[in-house]
Design a protein around this motif. Structure first.
Motif, PDB file in Angstrom:
ATOM      1  N   ARG A  96      12.654  31.146 -41.266  1.00 38.71           N
ATOM      2  CA  ARG A  96      12.457  30.158 -40.211  1.00 38.71           C
ATOM      3  C   ARG A  96      12.394  28.783 -40.843  1.00 38.71           C
ATOM      4  O   ARG A  96      11.712  28.601 -41.856  1.00 38.71           O
TER       5      ARG A  96
ATOM      6  N   SER B 107      11.114  25.072 -41.581  1.00 35.67           N
ATOM      7  CA  SER B 107       9.811  24.452 -41.428  1.00 35.67           C
ATOM      8  C   SER B 107       9.840  23.504 -40.241  1.00 35.67           C
ATOM      9  O   SER B 107      10.727  22.662 -40.142  1.00 35.67           O
TER      10      SER B 107
ATOM     11  N   ARG C  27       7.857  21.122 -39.649  1.00 37.67           N
ATOM     12  CA  ARG C  27       7.399  19.790 -40.057  1.00 37.67           C
ATOM     13  C   ARG C  27       8.039  19.440 -41.385  1.00 37.67           C
ATOM     14  O   ARG C  27       8.335  20.315 -42.179  1.00 37.67           O
TER      15      ARG C  27
ATOM     16  N   GLU D 176      -0.328  23.737 -31.861  1.00 39.01           N
ATOM     17  CA  GLU D 176       0.823  24.288 -32.593  1.00 39.01           C
ATOM     18  C   GLU D 176       0.546  24.265 -34.098  1.00 39.01           C
ATOM     19  O   GLU D 176       0.880  25.206 -34.824  1.00 39.01           O
ATOM     20  N   THR D 177      -0.072  23.185 -34.544  1.00 35.92           N
ATOM     21  CA  THR D 177      -0.404  23.067 -35.971  1.00 35.92           C
ATOM     22  C   THR D 177      -1.429  24.131 -36.354  1.00 35.92           C
ATOM     23  O   THR D 177      -1.294  24.805 -37.389  1.00 35.92           O
TER      24      THR D 177
ATOM     25  N   GLN E  15      -1.991  26.950 -34.951  1.00 35.46           N
ATOM     26  CA  GLN E  15      -1.347  28.268 -34.936  1.00 35.46           C
ATOM     27  C   GLN E  15      -0.526  28.479 -36.200  1.00 35.46           C
ATOM     28  O   GLN E  15      -0.482  29.571 -36.758  1.00 35.46           O
ATOM     29  N   ARG E  16       0.105  27.407 -36.651  1.00 34.90           N
ATOM     30  CA  ARG E  16       0.918  27.505 -37.872  1.00 34.90           C
ATOM     31  C   ARG E  16       0.027  27.826 -39.072  1.00 34.90           C
ATOM     32  O   ARG E  16       0.407  28.575 -39.972  1.00 34.90           O
TER      33      ARG E  16
ATOM     34  N   ASP F 243      -0.815  31.358 -39.021  1.00 31.11           N
ATOM     35  CA  ASP F 243       0.361  32.124 -39.447  1.00 31.11           C
ATOM     36  C   ASP F 243       0.411  32.213 -40.972  1.00 31.11           C
ATOM     37  O   ASP F 243       0.789  33.260 -41.529  1.00 31.11           O
TER      38      ASP F 243
ATOM     39  N   SER G 293      -1.816  24.934 -46.730  1.00 31.74           N
ATOM     40  CA  SER G 293      -0.855  24.568 -45.676  1.00 31.74           C
ATOM     41  C   SER G 293      -1.362  23.364 -44.889  1.00 31.74           C
ATOM     42  O   SER G 293      -0.602  22.456 -44.559  1.00 31.74           O
TER      43      SER G 293
ATOM     44  N   GLU H 171       0.008  19.123 -44.731  1.00 31.65           N
ATOM     45  CA  GLU H 171       0.278  18.348 -43.506  1.00 31.65           C
ATOM     46  C   GLU H 171      -0.725  17.211 -43.339  1.00 31.65           C
ATOM     47  O   GLU H 171      -0.836  16.617 -42.273  1.00 31.65           O
TER      48      GLU H 171
END
Ligand SMILES: Cc1cc2nc3c(=O)[nH]c(=O)nc-3n(C[C@H](O)[C@H](O)[C@H](O)COP(=O)(O)O)c2cc1C
Length: 203
Positions: free
Chosen positions: A5, A7, A9, A36-37, A39-40, A43, A124, A128
């Motif tokens: 997938r 990235s 971002r 969304e962040t 959740q990422r 993940d 992660s 960000e």
């Protein structure tokens, strides 16, 4: 093989830079983190290595202000400098990821899985621009009651999250592992020297 997938971002830091510049951050901006962040990040924890691939971990994301208010009093911050490391009013975490261990899947020796998952999420986040702190000095009963966690799921850790409102830097270890804070609020963390912990071919 390229990642399956793309990235979502832009990558801000190399993996190595993200790993070595990540520091525990305990003062946060009053800036929300997008769902969304969050959740990422989960993940990243979900996909971390797991012994025997049993995957005993589950995660509760807490981002609603009234739920955050139930979690915050259950956390103990920066014991060496208590209470100076506590998040100040207006600088509390914007979100938490509560790490659960499903005892039906694994009852013992899950700590390695937790470590891998939490580090993956923390790095992660940092890549960000989001600071975090891994906490195990937590009132598990209080969190269990506040979040309705069933007895089958042990609360292991909490990862607090937020855009940083403090800086923290590595200092060369001299005679103490105790971190400290400057009068200006910046954090300093002694780390043992590379040459003292890295051995090639023999001890
Ligand atoms: C397993 C584990 C548990 C921790 N628990 C807490 C905690 O309960 N409260 C806290 O403020 N920091 C906690 N920390 C953060 C450490 O204090 C921090 O990682 C250490 O001082 C090194 O700083 P650094 O993360 O910036 O490299 C924990 C870290 C680890 C790995």
């Amino acid at each position: 093989m390229p990642p399956s997938r793309p990235s979502p971002r832009p990558i801000l830091l190399s993996v190595h830079d993200a790993v070595v510049t990540r520091r525990s951050i305990r003062q946060y901006q009053a800036r929300p983190i997008e769902r969304e962040t969050l959740q990422r990040l989960v993940d990243a924890g979900r996909l971390a290595p797991s012994a025997a691939n049993l995957q005993p971990l589950e995660f509760i994301v807490v981002d609603e202000p009234e739920v955050r208010d139930h979690v915050f009093p259950a956390l103990k911050w920066a014991a060496y400098i208590h209470p100076n490391g506590d998040p100040k009013p207006g600088h509390k975490p914007q979100a938490y990821i509560i790490v659960l261990v499903n005892a039906n899947v694994r009852e013992k020796m899950y700590e390695y899985d937790v470590g891998a998952a939490v580090e993956a999420m923390a790095v992660s986040a940092w890549a960000e621009g989001i600071g975090s702190c891994w906490l195990i000095s937590i009132d598990r009963d209080r969190i269990q009651a506040a979040l309705g966690v069933p007895a089958s799921h042990r609360i292991d850790s909490v990862l607090s999250l937020g855009y940083p409102a403090e800086t923290s830097s590595v200092e060369e270890y001299k005679d103490s592992v105790r971190y400290w804070k400057d009068p200006d609020g910046s954090f300093h963390v002694p780390k043992r020297k590379l040459r003292d912990v890295c051995h090639f071919n023999a001890f």
